[in-house]
Write a protein that holds these residues in place. Structure first.
Motif, PDB file in Angstrom:
ATOM      1  N   UNK A   1     -57.758  -9.485  17.132  1.00 15.97           N
ATOM      2  CA  UNK A   1     -56.894  -8.194  17.242  1.00 15.97           C
ATOM      3  C   UNK A   1     -56.509  -7.869  15.881  1.00 15.97           C
ATOM      4  N   UNK A   2     -56.030  -7.183  15.577  1.00 16.46           N
ATOM      5  CA  UNK A   2     -55.578  -6.374  14.292  1.00 16.46           C
ATOM      6  C   UNK A   2     -54.222  -5.946  14.229  1.00 16.46           C
ATOM      7  N   UNK A   3     -52.842  -5.965  13.549  1.00 18.50           N
ATOM      8  CA  UNK A   3     -51.611  -5.663  13.453  1.00 18.50           C
ATOM      9  C   UNK A   3     -51.361  -4.959  11.693  1.00 18.50           C
ATOM     10  N   UNK A   4     -50.994  -4.028  12.015  1.00 12.45           N
ATOM     11  CA  UNK A   4     -50.668  -3.216  11.046  1.00 12.45           C
ATOM     12  C   UNK A   4     -49.293  -4.118  10.322  1.00 12.45           C
ATOM     13  N   UNK A   5     -49.523  -4.127   9.444  1.00  9.93           N
ATOM     14  CA  UNK A   5     -48.111  -4.528   8.447  1.00  9.93           C
ATOM     15  C   UNK A   5     -47.483  -3.418   7.577  1.00  9.93           C
ATOM     16  N   UNK A   6     -48.112  -2.134   6.792  1.00 17.00           N
ATOM     17  CA  UNK A   6     -47.240  -2.347   6.033  1.00 17.00           C
ATOM     18  C   UNK A   6     -48.830  -0.042   5.984  1.00 17.00           C
ATOM     19  N   UNK A   7     -48.976   0.226   5.525  1.00 19.35           N
ATOM     20  CA  UNK A   7     -49.733   1.924   5.374  1.00 19.35           C
ATOM     21  C   UNK A   7     -48.846   2.842   4.638  1.00 19.35           C
ATOM     22  N   UNK A   8     -49.598   2.607   3.161  1.00 21.37           N
ATOM     23  CA  UNK A   8     -49.589   3.550   2.331  1.00 21.37           C
ATOM     24  C   UNK A   8     -50.102   4.748   2.467  1.00 21.37           C
TER      25      UNK A   8
END
Lengths: 56, 248
Positions: free
Chosen positions: B193-200
């Motif tokens: 799975x992928x975990x979102x760390x930060x999104x700009x």
């Protein structure tokens, strides 16, 4: 969420598209156009999110 | 006839193990064995620390079946959690261990790798351009960077930043579906799975909450499509792919 692959997407956009072969019978999927319409009505009623992977 | 199961803890000794730590091992072992009214503490043995549990005659088959299920990966949720808890305790004690039956130490029913178990592998962060869809549930921030949150079903995305101008325009769509475009930093977990760390966020668009049937009807009315003229549209599509030297 429901994912549409290419064969379903083509049928959804045009129910008269020649249906894919059913791997179990090696014959064209039976009443594919009607089945896709039923699927769309069901998904629509359930307000499902449709995912279309790209490129198709 | 009663039976014993012994948890061999490759750390401490009966004299040195802290009582609180021993209590944690006992609690987890009891939960793992289950059938608490038929499982009793039967003492500590020398040889690192060996915690012995005695099973009443009537409960022997049930406890045995529960342990069998655990070794097959089909244990009861509580037992699986307890097994993991023992592994964690052992790892923290820089030790490993095993469970054996009666006095046969060679018959390891369950191995607890503890400190030797593979550590979870995490990749990233990976920076990638992309989009996030969801209902805009929050816009705020007192500093120059604005922070937003999106909700998509049970999934909630936080750690989404943007500039104040974009946030101000986004704010008009509070509690409505939006798609944000930008660059995300993702962590790839060991389970895939992928975990979102930060999104700009650079830009966004409001999503319509149109009915699927209506959307498809609209798409079907678009002129210029040549798919309907193909005898076998899927075959045509396949050949187009093959011209591109195989699958995408």
């Amino acid at each position: 969420m429901v994912v549409f692959d290419t064969s379903v997407l083509l049928l959804a956009l045009d129910p008269s598209t020649k249906p894919p072969l059913d791997p179990a019978t090696n014959a064209a999927v039976f009443r594919a156009g009607e089945r896709i319409e039923h699927l769309i009505d069901t998904l629509s009623a359930d307000k499902k999110t449709i995912i279309i992977p790209t490129p198709v | 006839m009663t039976k014993t199961y012994t948890l061999h803890i490759d750390a401490y000794s009966p004299e040195t193990i802290p009582m609180a730590r021993l209590a944690e091992y006992m609690q987890s072992m009891a939960t793992m064995l289950g059938h608490e009214n038929g499982v009793h503490f039967d003492g500590l043995k020398e040889g690192s620390t060996q915690l012995v549990g005695r099973i009443d005659h009537e409960q022997v088959p049930k406890v045995g079946a529960g342990l069998d299920a655990l070794t097959r990966g089909e244990g009861q949720p509580d037992a699986v959690k307890a097994q993991e808890a023992i592994n964690r305790l052992l790892a923290n004690d820089n030790a490993s261990g095993y469970l054996y039956e009666d006095n046969d130490q060679g018959a390891k029913i369950i191995a607890f790798p503890g400190v030797t178990r593979p550590r979870p592998v995490q990749y990233g962060p990976i920076r990638q351009e992309g989009t996030l869809d969801g209902i805009l549930v929050s816009v705020g921030g007192a500093d120059r960077t604005a922070h937003i949150r999106l909700q998509h079903g049970d999934m909630k995305y936080s750690n989404i930043d943007t500039d104040r101008d974009t946030a101000r325009r986004l704010g008009k769509y509070l509690f409505e579906p939006v798609r944000v475009f930008g660059i995300g930093s993702w962590l790839r977990e060991d389970d895939g799975t992928s975990t979102l760390k930060r999104f700009k966020v650079d830009s966004f668009e409001a999503l319509k909450a149109d009915d699927l049937r209506d959307v498809l009807e609209e798409l079907r009315r678009v002129e210029g499509s040549e798919w309907a003229m193909q005898g076998d549209a899927l075959a045509v599509l396949r050949s187009l792919r093959d011209e591109g030297n195989g699958p995408h």
